[in-house]
Design an enzyme around this catalytic site. Structure first.
Site, PDB file in Angstrom:
ATOM      1  N   GLY A 305      44.270  44.395  38.189  1.00 41.81           N
ATOM      2  CA  GLY A 305      43.069  44.518  37.378  1.00 41.81           C
ATOM      3  C   GLY A 305      41.906  43.769  38.006  1.00 41.81           C
ATOM      4  CB  SER A 306      38.979  42.151  36.433  1.00 39.91           C
ATOM      5  OG  SER A 306      38.611  43.295  35.683  1.00 39.91           O
TER       6      SER A 306
END
Length: 657
Positions: A305-306
């Site tokens: 993810g981020s």
């Protein structure tokens, strides 16, 4: 008559002569032709050859604290020929050693010189048997592996089997150094087992194993285990993993995973399987235990993810595809090859923002554009350069490589998804190693778990030096990344990791889990990777919370406090002095207040309560814009935390229906 007698005499004489010749031939066969074979058999009957076990090396932390050692134990042998009342002796041994009587009777009745009864017998049990004075029993000094702190650092240390051979962790990877070489005790005995006088007895001393000094710091490991244990309880997660690394050397300072297992009893049946354990096959039982032993920090892969936006940022800055003050515009989504990819805050777009603000906001469209500017060839050069798709070569068993697509199968949509951490899987050890390179002047270091091997006198036999793999980005780009990531904590989504007096940098991540190629509703991985001090990093910490079940699943809410706890405790332990800004100094002079519980309150009531308690608030709109009557889903800091007056409480509220 005389001839008849004479014939009989000659017949007898001939018979005796033939018999004598046959006897001579047989003796020649035994003594000359087969002499060596019979001599060997005689030697085997006379000789008692008892192995003398070596002492396994001790495992220490980096400061010389014992993490694994060898406790005294014994091996029990028996000479069956010396045991007269086998039934009685079998009964006694069965009661004292908690062994099956029939199995013992079989050993006591064996047609062998020596039989081993049991290994790894504790001294108290041996004392009981010695007092019974059982003829034919002998006791040989041995040792068994002992872990003073039970399940402490269990996935790092691993465990040994009944023969003191390493089966997992560093016990397995450094087996050939830790185990040593056994000795032998060889002597000549008579039929009663008594040593023959004047015989040539040979005793070969065992060679003890080398001691292993790890990079782990016991104190920092305790900080990590405490923080991870608390997070597991508070978030009701499936699993929580934390790794602490020294970015300049690649040294692993701590690696904590909960749930874990007791190294002293690694084969304990899992509670959830006790009822059906006996009905399971041996392979099924082993697989169940293997799941308990499997180290998620190096073996489990997940979509980052981020947190992966750190890699996209570093690549873009290094290639000149973006500058910190370049402006972008977030309209809430981006159309890529006919497919609309949304920003996490599509309902309330970020609008115009600089690249630095885009990192602070974790804005997907910003990173999609950066990846497009780079192109897949350049972007994938950095993905591979930072080590993704390949094992890090950490000296632990079962490391996974993660999944990075073949560049030929990467289209515009795959490139866009990769830019914000989707469509690619990593291991926690890969991610922390890569991000440590981003902030370490671009130098990718091989993760190091062992510092050196020493003998029993403390002499260094081998040094495991830090190993630089490659420089991925320039020092200038690294310095820029440190500043940007520091702003994520001071001004952006990572505020939960802010520590007054210390410059902390980092990046949050919240990713939906995928199974069989599809994302699963309600299953998330929340993470945060942080480092400090941002101007001269001494420690990098990654926390991964797998399938949190306590309501909130945002990395900025549930993972940042865990990293904050580990970094804060470690910096003080390292005696890194805080350097307060003027604003922080003013805050320290203010009074302390207790954060109230606002979860499940209406948003308007929560705001009012915070104001009454002299606290500010910031609304984090993760899934949609809330109304004044929306319920508060989560908050950070949590209720009952003691903070300065005027501190900001981040509110996560349910979006409007």
């Amino acid at each position: 008559m005389a001839k008849k007698v004479k014939g009989r005499v000659l017949f007898l004489l001939g018979g005796f002569t033939i018999l004598f010749l046959l006897l001579i031939a047989r003796l020649f066969q035994i003594q000359v032709v087969d002499g060596a074979e019979y001599q060997q058999k005689a030697m085997e009957q006379w000789t008692r050859d008892v192995p003398v076990p070596s002492k396994r090396g001790i495992i220490y932390d980096r400061n010389g604290k014992e993490l694994a050692t060898s406790a005294p134990a014994y091996e029990i042998y028996v000479r069956p020929v010396e045991v007269k009342d086998k039934e009685s002796v079998a009964q006694t041994l069965s009661e004292v050693l908690q062994m099956n009587k029939e199995d013992l009777l079989e050993k006591l009745s064996a047609k062998k010189d020596t039989q081993i009864i049991k290994k790894k017998v504790d001294p108290d049990t041996v004392k009981i048997l010695r007092e019974k004075n059982i003829k034919g029993l002998s006791f040989v000094d041995d040792s068994k592996r002992f872990y003073p702190q039970s399940n402490f650092a269990s996935f790092i240390l691993g465990f040994t089997n009944y023969d003191n051979q390493g089966q997992d962790g560093v016990e397995a990877t450094f087996e050939k150094y830790l185990n040593g070489f056994p000795g032998r005790d060889i002597k000549m005995t008579d039929a009663q087992g008594r040593e023959l006088p004047g015989s040539d007895r040979k005793y070969y001393e065992p060679e003890d194993g080398l001691n292993l000094i790890l990079t782990i710091d016991e104190v920092i490991q305790h900080f990590a285990e405490k923080a991870v244990e608390n997070a597991l309880i508070e978030t009701n997660a499936k699993r929580v993993t934390a790794i602490a690394m020294e970015p300049k050397t690649g040294d692993i300072l701590a690696m904590a995973v909960k749930p874990d297992y007791n190294n002293n009893d690694p084969r304990k049946i899992p509670d959830e399987l006790k009822d059906k354990w006996d009905s399971m096959g041996s392979t099924e039982q082993y697989n169940a235990l293997f799941k308990v032993w499997r180290n998620p920090a190096i073996s489990d892969t997940y979509e980052p993810g981020s947190t992966f936006k750190t890699i996209t940022s570093a690549a873009g800055l290094e290639e000149g595809a973006v500058r910190p003050d370049d402006r972008f515009y977030c309209s809430g989504s981006v159309l890529v090859a006919g497919r609309r990819l949304k920003c996490w805050r599509s309902y309330n777009p970020h609008g115009s923002e600089t690249f630095t603000q885009g990192v602070q906001n974790s804005c997907n469209p910003v990173f999609i554009e950066v990846a497009q500017r780079l192109g897949k060839e350049k972007f994938y050069k950095y993905i591979r350069g930072f080590g993704f798709g390949s094992p890090t070569n950490i000296k632990l068993l079962g490391e996974a490589a993660g999944i990075v697509k073949n560049i030929n199968s990467v289209g515009p949509v795959e490139l866009a998804n990769n830019s914000f951490g989707q469509g690619i899987t990593v291991t926690p050890i890969q991610l922390i190693t890569a991000v440590s390179a981003v902030i370490n002047d671009g130098y990718l270091m091989e993760p190091r778990i062992a510092k050196k091997l020493v003998d029993k006198d403390g002499n260094t036999i081998h040094d495991f030096q830090p190993r630089e793999v490659r420089q991925v980005i320039s020092k200038e780009t690294s310095a820029t990344m440190r500043k940007i990531l520091e702003s994520v904590v001071s001004e952006g989504s990572g505020r939960g990791a802010y520590i007054p007096g210390y410059k902390v940098g980092g990046k949050t991540g919240t990713a939906q889990k995928a199974e069989n190629g599809r994302y699963v509703a309600g299953k998330y991985v929340a993470s945060f990777i942080g480092f400090a001090p941002a101007n001269d990093p001494q420690i990098t910490v990654l926390v991964v919370i797998d399938e949190p079940g306590g309501g909130s699943y945002y990395g900025g809410v549930i993972a940042t406090p865990v990293v904050k706890s580990i970094i804060s405790d470690t910096l003080r332990y390292m005696d890194v002095k805080p350097q307060y800004t003027e604003e922080e100094a003013k805050q320290l002079m203010k009074g302390k207040v207790i954060v109230p519980e606002i979860r499940n309150m209406k948003l308007k009531d929560a705001r009012k309560l915070l104001s009454e308690n002299k606290l500010q608030y910031r609304l984090e709109e993760e899934q949609g814009e809330p109304s004044e009557d929306s319920l508060v889903l989560d908050q950070t800091p949590r209720a009952n935390a003691k903070v300065d007056e005027g501190s900001v409480v981040i509110i996560y509220a349910k979006p409007k229906e």
